[in-house]
Scaffold this motif. Structure first.
Motif, PDB file in Angstrom:
ATOM      1  N   GLU A  75       0.706  -1.244   0.106  1.00  0.00           N
ATOM      2  CA  GLU A  75      -0.102   0.061   0.205  1.00  0.00           C
ATOM      3  C   GLU A  75       1.025   1.106  -0.114  1.00  0.00           C
ATOM      4  O   GLU A  75       0.620   2.285  -0.633  1.00  0.00           O
ATOM      5  CB  GLU A  75      -0.787   0.076   1.042  1.00  0.00           C
ATOM      6  CG  GLU A  75      -1.782   1.248   1.107  1.00  0.00           C
ATOM      7  CD  GLU A  75      -2.979   0.933   2.015  1.00  0.00           C
ATOM      8  OE1 GLU A  75      -3.962   2.013   1.763  1.00  0.00           O
ATOM      9  OE2 GLU A  75      -3.388  -0.041   2.716  1.00  0.00           O
ATOM     10  N   GLN A  76       1.575   1.182   0.834  1.00  0.00           N
ATOM     11  CA  GLN A  76       2.912   2.233   0.728  1.00  0.00           C
ATOM     12  C   GLN A  76       3.328   2.429  -0.552  1.00  0.00           C
ATOM     13  O   GLN A  76       3.526   3.718  -1.118  1.00  0.00           O
ATOM     14  CB  GLN A  76       4.217   2.172   1.693  1.00  0.00           C
ATOM     15  CG  GLN A  76       3.675   2.083   3.131  1.00  0.00           C
ATOM     16  CD  GLN A  76       4.728   1.835   4.220  1.00  0.00           C
ATOM     17  OE1 GLN A  76       5.626   1.134   3.716  1.00  0.00           O
ATOM     18  NE2 GLN A  76       4.275   1.940   5.620  1.00  0.00           N
ATOM     19  N   THR A  77       3.796   1.507  -1.105  1.00  0.00           N
ATOM     20  CA  THR A  77       4.130   1.648  -2.661  1.00  0.00           C
ATOM     21  C   THR A  77       3.460   2.149  -3.625  1.00  0.00           C
ATOM     22  O   THR A  77       3.770   2.949  -4.637  1.00  0.00           O
ATOM     23  CB  THR A  77       4.698   0.071  -3.091  1.00  0.00           C
ATOM     24  OG1 THR A  77       5.672  -0.344  -2.200  1.00  0.00           O
ATOM     25  CG2 THR A  77       5.427   0.138  -4.387  1.00  0.00           C
ATOM     26  N   PHE A  78       2.177   1.542  -3.564  1.00  0.00           N
ATOM     27  CA  PHE A  78       0.949   2.227  -4.454  1.00  0.00           C
ATOM     28  C   PHE A  78       0.724   3.771  -3.940  1.00  0.00           C
ATOM     29  O   PHE A  78       0.491   4.383  -5.195  1.00  0.00           O
ATOM     30  CB  PHE A  78      -0.135   1.301  -4.447  1.00  0.00           C
ATOM     31  CG  PHE A  78      -0.036   0.263  -5.271  1.00  0.00           C
ATOM     32  CD1 PHE A  78      -0.216   0.293  -6.700  1.00  0.00           C
ATOM     33  CD2 PHE A  78       0.601  -1.063  -5.014  1.00  0.00           C
ATOM     34  CE1 PHE A  78       0.199  -0.984  -7.671  1.00  0.00           C
ATOM     35  CE2 PHE A  78       0.729  -2.143  -5.896  1.00  0.00           C
ATOM     36  CZ  PHE A  78       0.529  -2.068  -7.099  1.00  0.00           C
ATOM     37  N   LEU A 112      -2.011 -11.530  -4.511  1.00  0.00           N
ATOM     38  CA  LEU A 112      -2.092 -10.902  -5.701  1.00  0.00           C
ATOM     39  C   LEU A 112      -3.591  -9.998  -5.954  1.00  0.00           C
ATOM     40  O   LEU A 112      -3.547  -8.957  -6.557  1.00  0.00           O
ATOM     41  CB  LEU A 112      -1.599 -11.489  -7.078  1.00  0.00           C
ATOM     42  CG  LEU A 112      -0.274 -11.856  -7.249  1.00  0.00           C
ATOM     43  CD1 LEU A 112      -0.035 -12.683  -8.507  1.00  0.00           C
ATOM     44  CD2 LEU A 112       0.432 -10.441  -7.545  1.00  0.00           C
ATOM     45  N   ARG A 113      -4.551 -10.809  -5.486  1.00  0.00           N
ATOM     46  CA  ARG A 113      -5.749 -10.217  -5.651  1.00  0.00           C
ATOM     47  C   ARG A 113      -5.897  -8.791  -4.751  1.00  0.00           C
ATOM     48  O   ARG A 113      -6.566  -7.857  -4.997  1.00  0.00           O
ATOM     49  CB  ARG A 113      -7.045 -11.081  -5.134  1.00  0.00           C
ATOM     50  CG  ARG A 113      -7.053 -12.372  -6.221  1.00  0.00           C
ATOM     51  CD  ARG A 113      -8.392 -13.234  -5.521  1.00  0.00           C
ATOM     52  NE  ARG A 113      -8.427 -14.275  -6.243  1.00  0.00           N
ATOM     53  CZ  ARG A 113      -8.942 -14.338  -7.380  1.00  0.00           C
ATOM     54  NH1 ARG A 113      -9.284 -13.403  -8.224  1.00  0.00           N
ATOM     55  NH2 ARG A 113      -8.814 -15.691  -8.214  1.00  0.00           N
ATOM     56  N   GLN A 114      -5.233  -8.819  -3.684  1.00  0.00           N
ATOM     57  CA  GLN A 114      -4.957  -7.731  -2.754  1.00  0.00           C
ATOM     58  C   GLN A 114      -4.369  -6.577  -3.522  1.00  0.00           C
ATOM     59  O   GLN A 114      -4.759  -5.576  -3.344  1.00  0.00           O
ATOM     60  CB  GLN A 114      -4.461  -8.043  -1.430  1.00  0.00           C
ATOM     61  CG  GLN A 114      -5.367  -9.049  -0.494  1.00  0.00           C
ATOM     62  CD  GLN A 114      -4.660  -9.613   0.594  1.00  0.00           C
ATOM     63  OE1 GLN A 114      -3.630 -10.268   0.566  1.00  0.00           O
ATOM     64  NE2 GLN A 114      -5.138  -9.199   1.970  1.00  0.00           N
ATOM     65  N   ARG A 121      -7.497   0.894  -6.230  1.00  0.00           N
ATOM     66  CA  ARG A 121      -7.940   1.960  -5.280  1.00  0.00           C
ATOM     67  C   ARG A 121      -6.989   3.440  -5.480  1.00  0.00           C
ATOM     68  O   ARG A 121      -7.419   4.528  -5.560  1.00  0.00           O
ATOM     69  CB  ARG A 121      -7.583   1.369  -3.921  1.00  0.00           C
ATOM     70  CG  ARG A 121      -7.945   2.496  -2.770  1.00  0.00           C
ATOM     71  CD  ARG A 121      -7.486   2.127  -1.261  1.00  0.00           C
ATOM     72  NE  ARG A 121      -7.730   0.589  -1.313  1.00  0.00           N
ATOM     73  CZ  ARG A 121      -7.202   0.043  -0.064  1.00  0.00           C
ATOM     74  NH1 ARG A 121      -6.345   0.715   0.691  1.00  0.00           N
ATOM     75  NH2 ARG A 121      -7.436  -1.120  -0.065  1.00  0.00           N
ATOM     76  N   TYR A 122      -5.468   2.950  -5.884  1.00  0.00           N
ATOM     77  CA  TYR A 122      -4.641   4.144  -6.088  1.00  0.00           C
ATOM     78  C   TYR A 122      -4.534   4.579  -7.528  1.00  0.00           C
ATOM     79  O   TYR A 122      -3.956   5.514  -8.037  1.00  0.00           O
ATOM     80  CB  TYR A 122      -3.374   3.856  -5.671  1.00  0.00           C
ATOM     81  CG  TYR A 122      -3.428   3.897  -4.000  1.00  0.00           C
ATOM     82  CD1 TYR A 122      -3.399   5.168  -3.499  1.00  0.00           C
ATOM     83  CD2 TYR A 122      -3.394   2.865  -3.408  1.00  0.00           C
ATOM     84  CE1 TYR A 122      -3.382   5.182  -2.092  1.00  0.00           C
ATOM     85  CE2 TYR A 122      -3.609   2.824  -2.012  1.00  0.00           C
ATOM     86  CZ  TYR A 122      -3.509   4.178  -1.505  1.00  0.00           C
ATOM     87  OH  TYR A 122      -3.390   4.181   0.097  1.00  0.00           O
ATOM     88  N   GLY A 123      -5.100   3.968  -8.502  1.00  0.00           N
ATOM     89  CA  GLY A 123      -5.311   4.312  -9.905  1.00  0.00           C
ATOM     90  C   GLY A 123      -3.921   3.978 -10.688  1.00  0.00           C
ATOM     91  O   GLY A 123      -3.659   4.930 -11.549  1.00  0.00           O
ATOM     92  N   VAL A 124      -3.312   2.951 -10.307  1.00  0.00           N
ATOM     93  CA  VAL A 124      -2.124   2.569 -10.857  1.00  0.00           C
ATOM     94  C   VAL A 124      -2.031   1.174 -11.538  1.00  0.00           C
ATOM     95  O   VAL A 124      -2.440   0.293 -10.682  1.00  0.00           O
ATOM     96  CB  VAL A 124      -1.209   2.833  -9.858  1.00  0.00           C
ATOM     97  CG1 VAL A 124       0.666   2.519 -10.588  1.00  0.00           C
ATOM     98  CG2 VAL A 124      -0.905   4.204  -9.171  1.00  0.00           C
TER      99      VAL A 124
END
Length: 251
Positions: A75-78, A112-114, A121-124
């Protein structure tokens, strides 16, 4: 055809050299090797250009059941990928493996689903890289299983790593053809088939004429990311090398 350069070539104190890279080339950077304040400064120095992020893969292994922090780290990465408007985030399915491969693949697919949810969520865009080396006995998704991932995750893009594919005996041009429009990017580097050397094109024995021919025909949209770890001490010589490749293979 778009071109990027991985920051793998200029680690640690040598990374300052990348600010001299011509703006026509994007930069892919390994997010796990710096804090956000560090990358903020690097991005300012690098200026406006295309960016992509390589998700953590040294200290993170989606196949390891003992690792519970993967979702937080991803999540931090995205979140950072969204901040720097990265075109995509490259994700490894696994590193070292131990245990039943079917169970491990099922675990990685669940995780990977997560990751895909985070990408949405982050649009990437999420790119799944072919990883594992037969020489290290950690190939969890060989060619059939790797291709099948894009039926499971049609929203994902493929990232074909030429070095990994060559070590594992894949017919690289044929893989390019099969992936086609799903092939979003490629990690371009060479070796002699015995290990993942990350050499410049032409210093190993990959058939580059066949590779670039296949890319031009079947996946011209795929960004070519030069993921070298040696061979150049400055961006001027690297740019001359890429320019020569463009001429030789009519890219």
């Amino acid at each position: 055809m778009k071109f990027e350069v991985s920051d793998l070539l200029f680690p640690a104190f040598t990374k300052d050299a990348m600010k001299n890279l011509d703006k026509q080339y994007g930069i892919e950077f390994f997010y796990e090797f710096g804090k956000d304040y560090y990358w903020n400064q690097q991005l300012e120095d690098w200026g406006e250009r295309a960016f992509s992020i390589h998700a953590p893969c040294v200290a993170l292994n989606l196949a390891d059941k003992e690792q519970k922090i993967y979702e937080q780290v991803m999540e931090q990465t995205f979140a950072y990928a969204q901040k720097c408007k990265a075109d995509f985030v490259v994700v490894h399915t696994n590193e070292a493996i131990e245990g039943d491969k079917e169970l491990l693949r099922a675990r990685v697919i669940r995780r990977l689903r997560q990751v895909m949810d985070l990408g949405k969520r982050y649009g990437v865009k999420v790119l799944i890289e072919n990883v594992g080396l037969r020489t290290k006995n950690n190939v969890l998704f060989d060619l059939p299983e790797y291709i099948a991932l894009f039926d499971i995750f049609p929203q994902a893009g493929a990232l074909l790593d030429t070095g990994h594919a060559h070590v594992n005996g894949w017919d690289i041009p044929a893989v390019v053809k099969v992936l086609g429009e799903r092939l979003t990017a490629c990690h371009v580097h060479d070796n002699d088939g015995s290990g993942d050397a990350h050499l410049p094109v032409g210093q190993g024995d990959i058939d580059w004429k066949a590779y670039f021919g296949a890319v031009k025909k079947y996946a011209p949209q795929a960004t070519q990311v030069f993921e070298y770890c040696c061979g150049f001490n400055n961006t001027k010589d690297l740019e001359a090398h890429i320019a020569e490749l463009k001429r030789n293979y009519k890219l």
